[in-house]
Scaffold this motif. Structure first.
Motif, short mmCIF file in Angstrom:
data_model
loop_
_atom_site.label_atom_id
_atom_site.label_comp_id
_atom_site.label_asym_id
_atom_site.label_seq_id
_atom_site.Cartn_x
_atom_site.Cartn_y
_atom_site.Cartn_z
N ALA A 122 34.56 32.04 26.66
CA ALA A 122 35.79 32.45 27.34
C ALA A 122 35.70 33.91 27.75
O ALA A 122 35.29 34.75 26.95
CB ALA A 122 36.99 32.24 26.42
N LYS A 123 36.05 34.18 29.00
CA LYS A 123 36.05 35.56 29.51
C LYS A 123 37.47 35.91 29.93
O LYS A 123 37.99 35.31 30.87
CB LYS A 123 35.12 35.69 30.72
N ASP A 124 38.07 36.84 29.22
CA ASP A 124 39.39 37.33 29.62
C ASP A 124 39.22 38.19 30.87
O ASP A 124 38.38 39.09 30.90
CB ASP A 124 40.03 38.14 28.49
N GLU A 125 40.02 37.89 31.88
CA GLU A 125 39.92 38.57 33.17
C GLU A 125 41.23 39.27 33.48
O GLU A 125 42.31 38.75 33.18
CB GLU A 125 39.63 37.56 34.29
N THR A 126 41.15 40.42 34.10
CA THR A 126 42.35 41.13 34.53
C THR A 126 42.72 40.80 35.97
O THR A 126 43.85 41.05 36.38
CB THR A 126 42.17 42.66 34.40
N ASP A 127 41.78 40.22 36.72
CA ASP A 127 42.03 39.88 38.12
C ASP A 127 41.51 38.47 38.41
O ASP A 127 40.43 38.29 38.97
CB ASP A 127 41.35 40.91 39.03
N MET A 128 42.31 37.46 38.04
CA MET A 128 41.91 36.08 38.26
C MET A 128 41.81 35.74 39.74
O MET A 128 41.00 34.91 40.14
CB MET A 128 42.87 35.12 37.56
N ALA A 129 42.62 36.40 40.57
CA ALA A 129 42.56 36.13 42.01
C ALA A 129 41.17 36.44 42.56
O ALA A 129 40.64 35.70 43.39
CB ALA A 129 43.63 36.92 42.74
N ALA A 130 40.56 37.51 42.09
CA ALA A 130 39.23 37.88 42.54
C ALA A 130 38.19 36.85 42.08
O ALA A 130 37.26 36.53 42.83
CB ALA A 130 38.86 39.28 42.02
N VAL A 131 38.34 36.33 40.88
CA VAL A 131 37.42 35.31 40.37
C VAL A 131 37.51 34.07 41.25
O VAL A 131 36.50 33.52 41.69
CB VAL A 131 37.74 34.96 38.90
N LYS A 132 38.74 33.62 41.52
CA LYS A 132 38.95 32.42 42.32
C LYS A 132 38.41 32.61 43.74
O LYS A 132 37.80 31.70 44.31
CB LYS A 132 40.43 32.05 42.32
N GLN A 133 38.61 33.78 44.29
CA GLN A 133 38.11 34.07 45.64
C GLN A 133 36.58 34.05 45.65
O GLN A 133 35.96 33.46 46.53
CB GLN A 133 38.63 35.41 46.13
N ARG A 134 35.97 34.68 44.66
CA ARG A 134 34.50 34.72 44.56
C ARG A 134 33.91 33.31 44.47
O ARG A 134 32.87 33.03 45.05
CB ARG A 134 34.08 35.55 43.34
N LEU A 135 34.61 32.42 43.77
CA LEU A 135 34.11 31.07 43.56
C LEU A 135 34.58 30.08 44.62
O LEU A 135 34.23 28.90 44.58
CB LEU A 135 34.49 30.58 42.16
#
Length: 120
Positions: free
Chosen positions: A28-41
């Motif tokens: 599990a990786k806690d993220e501060t910017d989930m929008a960026a993760v979703k955009q990258r993927l």
């Protein structure tokens, strides 16, 4: 499997437990910017949920049951991954105390961002 999640999300932890019980090794990786993760993927905004995972070259968005992830990994379709938009009641990590399960459809996410039903 790597699960990107908000550090304050309890249902994400429920989904992770479901995956671990099904035999997946989860980081599990806690993220501060989930929008960026979703955009990258490449997860379309209309198909987003609260957490995003990566496994075997695929993305898994939302509360997708472990059995469908196993099917994806066995079949190896040409696709970006699986999505379960929203947070359907009764999906793994979203269990209701009264046992209610809302109908939902897991979708196969194509490379162009389109989707089609994968499992119901």
């Amino acid at each position: 499997m790597v699960v990107h999640k908000d550090p304050n999300c309890g249902c994400c932890n429920g989904w992770i437990r479901h995956l671990q019980q099904a035999g997946f090794k989860v980081t599990a990786k806690d993220e501060t910017d989930m929008a960026a993760v979703k955009q990258r993927l490449g997860v379309p905004s209309s198909k987003q949920s609260c957490h995003t995972a990566e496994i075997g070259g695929y993305v898994v968005e939302g509360h997708v049951p472990a059995e469908h992830i196993k099917h994806l990994l066995a079949a190896r379709p040409k696709a970006r991954g699986l999505v379960l938009p929203g947070m359907p009641i009764g999906s793994p990590g979203m269990e209701a105390p009264d046992g209610r399960v809302d109908a939902y459809t897991v979708e196969l996410l194509a490379g162009d961002g389109g989707t089609k039903p994968f499992a119901r």
